[in-house]
Scaffold this motif. Structure first.
Motif, PDB file in Angstrom:
ATOM      1  N   THR A   1     -52.107  -1.841 -15.269  1.00  0.00           N
ATOM      2  CA  THR A   1     -51.136  -1.557 -16.325  1.00  0.00           C
ATOM      3  C   THR A   1     -49.756  -1.848 -15.760  1.00  0.00           C
ATOM      4  OG1 THR A   1     -50.359   0.054 -17.964  1.00  0.00           O
ATOM      5  CG2 THR A   1     -50.945   0.931 -15.802  1.00  0.00           C
TER       6      THR A   1
ATOM      7  N   TYR B   1     -51.420   2.555 -26.820  1.00  0.00           N
ATOM      8  CA  TYR B   1     -50.841   2.381 -25.477  1.00  0.00           C
ATOM      9  C   TYR B   1     -49.760   3.425 -25.213  1.00  0.00           C
ATOM     10  CZ  TYR B   1     -50.699  -0.812 -21.417  1.00  0.00           C
ATOM     11  OH  TYR B   1     -50.829  -1.379 -20.173  1.00  0.00           O
ATOM     12  N   GLY B   2     -49.966   4.635 -25.738  1.00  0.00           N
ATOM     13  CA  GLY B   2     -48.995   5.694 -25.501  1.00  0.00           C
ATOM     14  C   GLY B   2     -49.025   6.715 -26.619  1.00  0.00           C
TER      15      GLY B   2
ATOM     16  N   ARG C   1     -45.340  -2.839 -22.105  1.00  0.00           N
ATOM     17  CA  ARG C   1     -46.447  -2.488 -21.218  1.00  0.00           C
ATOM     18  C   ARG C   1     -47.511  -3.557 -21.397  1.00  0.00           C
ATOM     19  NH1 ARG C   1     -45.895   2.834 -24.227  1.00  0.00           N
ATOM     20  NH2 ARG C   1     -44.297   3.914 -23.019  1.00  0.00           N
TER      21      ARG C   1
ATOM     22  N   CYS D   1     -46.330   6.985 -21.904  1.00  0.00           N
ATOM     23  CA  CYS D   1     -47.614   6.476 -21.424  1.00  0.00           C
ATOM     24  C   CYS D   1     -47.784   6.967 -19.996  1.00  0.00           C
ATOM     25  CB  CYS D   1     -47.612   4.946 -21.487  1.00  0.00           C
ATOM     26  SG  CYS D   1     -49.091   4.200 -20.768  1.00  0.00           S
TER      27      CYS D   1
ATOM     28  N   ASP E   1     -47.782  -3.336 -25.345  1.00  0.00           N
ATOM     29  CA  ASP E   1     -46.989  -2.481 -26.220  1.00  0.00           C
ATOM     30  C   ASP E   1     -45.567  -2.959 -26.058  1.00  0.00           C
ATOM     31  OD1 ASP E   1     -46.725   0.121 -27.838  1.00  0.00           O
ATOM     32  OD2 ASP E   1     -45.188   0.304 -26.302  1.00  0.00           O
TER      33      ASP E   1
ATOM     34  N   ILE F   1     -55.336  11.743 -20.894  1.00  0.00           N
ATOM     35  CA  ILE F   1     -54.503  11.531 -22.075  1.00  0.00           C
ATOM     36  C   ILE F   1     -54.778  12.629 -23.101  1.00  0.00           C
ATOM     37  CG2 ILE F   1     -53.858   9.884 -23.882  1.00  0.00           C
ATOM     38  CD1 ILE F   1     -53.334   9.083 -20.860  1.00  0.00           C
TER      39      ILE F   1
ATOM     40  N   THR G   1     -45.540   7.340 -14.974  1.00  0.00           N
ATOM     41  CA  THR G   1     -45.373   7.412 -16.421  1.00  0.00           C
ATOM     42  C   THR G   1     -44.330   6.408 -16.851  1.00  0.00           C
ATOM     43  OG1 THR G   1     -46.020   9.735 -16.624  1.00  0.00           O
ATOM     44  CG2 THR G   1     -44.426   8.933 -18.239  1.00  0.00           C
TER      45      THR G   1
END
Lengths: 105, 105, 105, 105
Positions: D72, B41-42, C76, B8, C6, B22, B73
């Motif tokens: 986040t 979410y990733g 997350r 992520c 997540d 992304i 990240t």
């Protein structure tokens, strides 16, 4: 490109005492000549991207060689192009604010 | 050594809409010929360690080149020496249990 | 406050096959009436903060009750005040960009 | 149930200097009476599950109130039923091994 990582390597299939595996990773970072600092839930490492990532790979190899059949690692990776910032800088940017009492604002 | 990662990537200093960054990372994984799958979410990516990690580095380089001065990240990395296991295998090992209703046990 | 998480829960001290524990967590999310989606390296869950976090706690309790003496979870958590965004929205904001071929720009 | 977390909260849409937001979170942990320790890429916090998680929620609320439209957070959560272990214990279980030179074994 410099990177700062926070790594928490978790060997699976070797019981619940993981200290010896974490210690082995510290030695990997030491031998790689990287700047690193252990904390209660991971290790911060900083250096050139390729060197840091080679050390992360070496950690997985070493911990597998110690007998762990499976590893799950969680990692944060920070890079920036605007300026350089060491691990020490990051901590100080927070503690300085606390010290001057900006909570009074 | 094969690795499965969940990555992520979060660009900082570019506002709150991150979709284009992304999307750029998806293209990096595609161009690298890696198996990958976006989720909410990733992104899960699997392949040989060096190839996957080269792609992760490329993501940081590409997103910086798009104008993000800072990136943080979060990543999970899984390796195992006992057997091979694809992304599909991992999902099925859970859904199979749910399908047979072992919650009745 | 809505949250999207997540979550990747890892039981320690129970060997390397974790599917049954992950399946138990899916049931927790199901029973909590939350929207969730399993992927190859975790599960996305969305809902009201307190409900989601109660389910996360319940996952730890259930997995301990299944016999795991130790658990390490990586998670997350995303919140936003500017607008609502579902798991589906997040995936689409990326795939839409890929579909229209903005890589040609 | 006690929990040890490692939390890295990242506000989005507020530029690249995040120190003031992290400092605000330190105050949240302080005011909650929790044991916590800042490191270069996150903060370790330990305490009873409900208290720690209430503080995590408070961090999101406070950082949104400071003007961040999106957050986040990446977090690790550790629980164990076999014994109690403080942040200090965890660090010592590793450093003790390094000090006695068990790499010579």
């Amino acid at each position: 490109m410099s990177v700062m990582v926070d790594i928490c390597l978790v060997p699976l299939g070797v019981g619940v005492s993981l200290g010896e595996y974490i210690a082995a990773c510290q030695k990997v970072f030491e031998e790689a000549g990287l700047s690193y600092e252990l904390h209660a839930y991971g290790t911060n490492v900083e250096g050139e991207w390729d060197q840091v990532m080679a050390a992360v790979k070496r950690c997985h190899e070493v911990v597998h060689a110690m007998g762990a059949p499976r590893i799950t690692t969680s990692m944060r990776l920070g890079t920036r192009t605007d300026r350089t910032q060491t691990m020490q800088d990051k901590v100080e940017s927070v503690t300085r604010r606390l010290a001057v009492g900006d909570e009074a604002d």
